[in-house]
Scaffold this active site. Sequence first.
Site, PDB file in Angstrom:
ATOM      1  NE  ARG A 230      37.113  43.840  36.171  1.00 12.23           N
ATOM      2  CZ  ARG A 230      37.175  45.093  36.569  1.00 12.23           C
ATOM      3  NH1 ARG A 230      36.220  45.581  37.340  1.00 12.23           N
ATOM      4  NH2 ARG A 230      38.158  45.884  36.200  1.00 12.23           N
ATOM      5  CD  GLU A 259      28.913  45.784  34.463  1.00 13.98           C
ATOM      6  OE1 GLU A 259      29.602  46.702  33.954  1.00 13.98           O
ATOM      7  OE2 GLU A 259      29.099  45.374  35.605  1.00 13.98           O
ATOM      8  CG  HIS A 278      31.012  48.851  36.538  1.00  9.58           C
ATOM      9  ND1 HIS A 278      31.374  47.792  35.726  1.00  9.58           N
ATOM     10  CD2 HIS A 278      32.119  49.146  37.264  1.00  9.58           C
ATOM     11  CE1 HIS A 278      32.640  47.471  35.946  1.00  9.58           C
ATOM     12  NE2 HIS A 278      33.109  48.286  36.879  1.00  9.58           N
TER      13      HIS A 278
END
Length: 314
Positions: A230, A259, A278
Site C-alpha cells: 500500500r 495513484e 500497481h
Amino acid sequence: MGTILITTDYLEPGDQVDDLLRAAGHRTVHSPATGRRPEGEMADLLRSADGALIAGEPVTAQMLDTARALRVIARSGVGYDSVDVDAATARGIVVCNTPGANKNAVAEMTMTLLLMCAKRIGETLDGVRKGTWPRHDTRELRGATLGIIGFGASGQAVAQLGAAFGMSVLVSTGHPTSGSGVDYVDRNDLLARSDFVTLHARAQSDGSPIIDGPALAAMKSSAYLVNTARGSLVDELALIDALRGGRIAGAGLDVFAREPVAVDNPLLSMSNVVTLSHLAGQTREARAEASVAAARDIVAVLEGGQPLGAVNAP
C-alpha cells in the site's frame, strides 16, 4: 434476481465472472473504473445495485446512504481500505475481499523488484539505450538478509522465494506462524539488519505510514526498500529525502500514496528507484482467481449463505 454492479476494469460481459453471476439468476451492469469518476456517478451506480464487485475505487458512507438495495460489496483483490467498512456494517452490507488469491503474483513481483534493485537494472537499461554501456557494481541476493514486514499470504510466499535464493529471512509481524523457517524479530531490529526490506502489511487504520523518517534512518545505507502493498505505508517525502541523502541505496515501488502517480513526483526521475503502476497482483491467474472468488461471495450473500471472504459482521 439481483442487479450486480461490476466496476473492475478487466472484467467484461460474457466472461467467466459474468457467466457465473448470470447463471445464478442475476443481472450484471458493467461500468469499468478507468480513472476518477465524475462526482456522484458511483453513488448513482450503487443506488440500483443489490451487489457490487469492485476494484480499488472509493465507496464512501455518503454513497451508501442512497444504496438502499445493496447487500454485498466484494473486492476483486486483497485490500479493502477504499471501502468505508464501518458505514457498510452499520447498513447491514457485507464487505468481502479475496485474501491469498494474488499471493504468488505479488511474491513474484516483489522478487522482480528486489532483483532489479540488486542488479541496478533500471540504471543499466537507461544507459544502454543512451549508448553509454554502463558497467555498474551489483550484488547477489544469496547471502543477503531479507526483511519482511507483514506476514500474510503474500509475505509468506515472498519468504519462500527469498529462502530459495539463499537469503536469510527476518519477519516482523503481530501474527507469527510456527514452522515457517523464518526468524521473527521486532521492526527496529529488522530495519537495522536487513539488506532488503519489503512491505506486506495492511494499511494503518489512521492512514499513517510505517516507514517514516526514523524508520528509514534505522536502515543500512546499502539497503533497499520494496513496496508492493500500500502506498500509504511509506512517507514519500521522507523516502525522497533519504534517497537524495544517500541514507538508503534505493527503492522498488509498485504503489504510491496517490495513484496514478503525478508525473512530477521526484521518485520517478531517480536513477536508483524502480517504479511500476500497481501491477503486482495483476497476473491473468491472480485476476481470474480473485474475481471468481468475489463473484461467488456475492452469490452466497444474495442467496442467504455465508461468504468465504467477509471482513465484517453486519
